[in-house]
Design a protein around this motif. Structure first.
Motif, short mmCIF file in Angstrom:
data_model
loop_
_atom_site.label_atom_id
_atom_site.label_comp_id
_atom_site.label_asym_id
_atom_site.label_seq_id
_atom_site.Cartn_x
_atom_site.Cartn_y
_atom_site.Cartn_z
N ALA A 40 0.82 -1.22 0.00
CA ALA A 40 0.00 0.00 0.00
C ALA A 40 0.85 1.26 0.00
O ALA A 40 0.43 2.31 -0.50
CB ALA A 40 -0.93 -0.01 1.22
N ASP A 41 2.07 1.20 0.56
CA ASP A 41 2.94 2.37 0.60
C ASP A 41 4.00 2.35 -0.49
O ASP A 41 5.01 3.06 -0.41
CB ASP A 41 3.59 2.53 1.97
CG ASP A 41 4.20 1.23 2.48
OD1 ASP A 41 4.01 0.19 1.81
OD2 ASP A 41 4.86 1.25 3.53
N GLY A 42 3.81 1.51 -1.52
CA GLY A 42 4.65 1.57 -2.70
C GLY A 42 5.93 0.78 -2.68
O GLY A 42 6.76 0.95 -3.58
N VAL A 43 6.14 -0.09 -1.70
CA VAL A 43 7.34 -0.92 -1.67
C VAL A 43 7.05 -2.23 -2.40
O VAL A 43 6.11 -2.95 -2.05
CB VAL A 43 7.79 -1.22 -0.22
CG1 VAL A 43 9.02 -2.12 -0.23
CG2 VAL A 43 8.07 0.07 0.52
N GLU A 44 7.83 -2.53 -3.41
CA GLU A 44 7.63 -3.76 -4.17
C GLU A 44 8.31 -4.92 -3.44
O GLU A 44 9.53 -4.96 -3.33
CB GLU A 44 8.19 -3.63 -5.58
CG GLU A 44 7.81 -4.80 -6.49
CD GLU A 44 8.23 -4.59 -7.93
OE1 GLU A 44 9.39 -4.91 -8.24
OE2 GLU A 44 7.40 -4.10 -8.73
N ILE A 45 7.52 -5.86 -2.96
CA ILE A 45 8.06 -6.99 -2.20
C ILE A 45 7.93 -8.27 -3.02
O ILE A 45 7.13 -8.36 -3.95
CB ILE A 45 7.32 -7.16 -0.85
CG1 ILE A 45 5.84 -7.47 -1.08
CG2 ILE A 45 7.49 -5.93 0.02
CD1 ILE A 45 5.09 -7.79 0.21
N GLY A 46 8.76 -9.24 -2.68
CA GLY A 46 8.72 -10.53 -3.35
C GLY A 46 7.92 -11.52 -2.52
O GLY A 46 8.03 -11.56 -1.29
N ILE A 47 7.11 -12.32 -3.20
CA ILE A 47 6.25 -13.29 -2.52
C ILE A 47 6.60 -14.69 -3.01
O ILE A 47 6.66 -14.93 -4.22
CB ILE A 47 4.76 -13.00 -2.80
CG1 ILE A 47 4.43 -11.57 -2.44
CG2 ILE A 47 3.86 -13.97 -2.04
CD1 ILE A 47 3.15 -11.07 -3.06
N GLU A 48 6.83 -15.59 -2.07
CA GLU A 48 7.09 -16.99 -2.40
C GLU A 48 6.02 -17.84 -1.72
O GLU A 48 5.66 -17.60 -0.57
CB GLU A 48 8.48 -17.41 -1.94
CG GLU A 48 9.61 -16.60 -2.57
CD GLU A 48 10.98 -17.06 -2.14
OE1 GLU A 48 11.12 -18.28 -1.85
OE2 GLU A 48 11.91 -16.22 -2.07
N GLY A 49 5.53 -18.82 -2.43
CA GLY A 49 4.49 -19.67 -1.86
C GLY A 49 4.15 -20.82 -2.78
O GLY A 49 4.73 -20.99 -3.86
#
Length: 330
Positions: free
Chosen positions: A103-112
């Motif tokens: 929501a605050d614009g930080v691009e995070i990586g998701i693993e699952g």
């Protein structure tokens, strides 16, 4: 009239060829499935249609499928689709991480990992083969394969049709949270000025409460995706072709630059904490010395006794003043 021997040989040869071809056609008119796979059989041949003629259940015996028919074999057991930075574990070649902004614009990586089962109901399976078994999908290697063309074909289908739905659901859910709500260490680089002025406040982001809240938010994301993903797949695919959909969010990673900034900030906070510990130790030693000096003023003999106790064992003679010396006896 005598038939030439060459003609007889040609007739015999033609008969043998016809027998071999007929035998081959008969042998290829039978098929069977292994455990964990189910087959949709379509008619074939120059004089037949291309409609579905039958379903072969998992682990079947050899079954007659008709001349020139084609079997489309699909997985009949639970399958999974893994998104991971480990190049040896993912379903895509190389590193595969889903990157979405918070929501605050930080691009995070998701693993699952997404677990699911192909709907093997006869009507659903026939509809699935009509929609998705009669076309080919481009794999990451550039080759086009059918969904029933082995594991590579199945993965090509998942990448082309299913992965975009998964990506859309993850993007929507991740976008409802700020970075610090999923990774407490994000606060280190998002409020640098305040942390520099008040290092103790920065350390607060690493409290147990913050970590527990992150876990709660990750669980919320999992639950939301488990609720929405199966419905979204049904809507997108045009039928209830996959069932028992479950998503397990294994890991959230930060961009390399952000992670490096966090590592640097943590190192600085560690240095500040070390300096603060030294200051506290010096204050404690000064207070102890002050108390010790007050005691010596009240008891001069105690000062002498402590002085004698402090003499190193290597010293053989102690002479604190003129006309006074102490030499240990032998």
């Amino acid at each position: 009239m005598k038939i030439p021997s060459i003609a007889i040989k040609l007739v015999v040869l033609a008969a043998v060829v016809a027998a071999v071809v007929t035998g081959g056609m008969v042998l290829t008119s039978f098929d069977r499935t292994q455990g964990g796979e189910i087959a949709v059989v379509r008619n074939g041949g120059p004089f037949d249609n291309n409609r579905i003629r039958q379903i072969i259940e998992p682990a079947s015996s050899r079954t007659y499928t008709g001349l020139f028919s084609q079997s489309h074999k699909y997985p009949a057991q639970q399958r999974f689709y893994t998104i991971t930075s480990d190049a040896k574990r993912g379903d895509r070649t190389g590193v595969d991480v889903e990157n979405d902004p918070t929501a605050d614009g930080v691009e995070i990586g998701i693993e699952g990992t997404i677990y699911f089962t192909l709907n093997t109901d006869s009507a659903a399976l026939k509809a699935f083969d009509d929609k998705y078994g009669t076309r080919k999908y481009q794999g990451l290697d550039g080759q086009y394969r059918a969904a029933w063309d082995g594991d590579e074909g199945w993965n090509s289908f998942l990448d082309a049709i299913v992965r975009p739905v998964i990506s859309n659901d993850l993007r929507q859910q991740i976008g409802d949270f700020r970075c610090a709500e999923l990774q407490a260490s994000c606060a280190l680089v998002q409020s640098g000025a305040q942390q520099a002025a008040n290092p103790s406040a920065a350390a607060a982001v690493f409290t147990g409460a913050a970590g527990r809240q992150n876990n709660v938010n990750i669980q919320k994301i999992q639950q939301a995706i488990n609720t929405s993903l199966e419905d979204d797949l049904t809507s997108t695919l045009g039928g209830k072709f996959v069932t028992n959909v479950r998503f397990n969010l294994a890991k959230i990673t930060l961009p390399v630059k952000v992670q490096n900034a966090i590592d640097d900030a943590q190192a600085e906070f560690a240095g500040v904490s070390k300096s603060q510990a030294k200051v506290a130790q010096a204050k404690a030693e000064a207070a102890a010395n002050e108390q010790r000096q007050n005691g010596y003023l009240k008891c001069p003999a105690c000062a002498t006794i402590d002085t004698l106790k402090a003499i190193p064992p290597t010293v053989t003679t102690f002479a604190p003043g003129a006309g006074f010396a102490i030499t240990p006896g032998k």
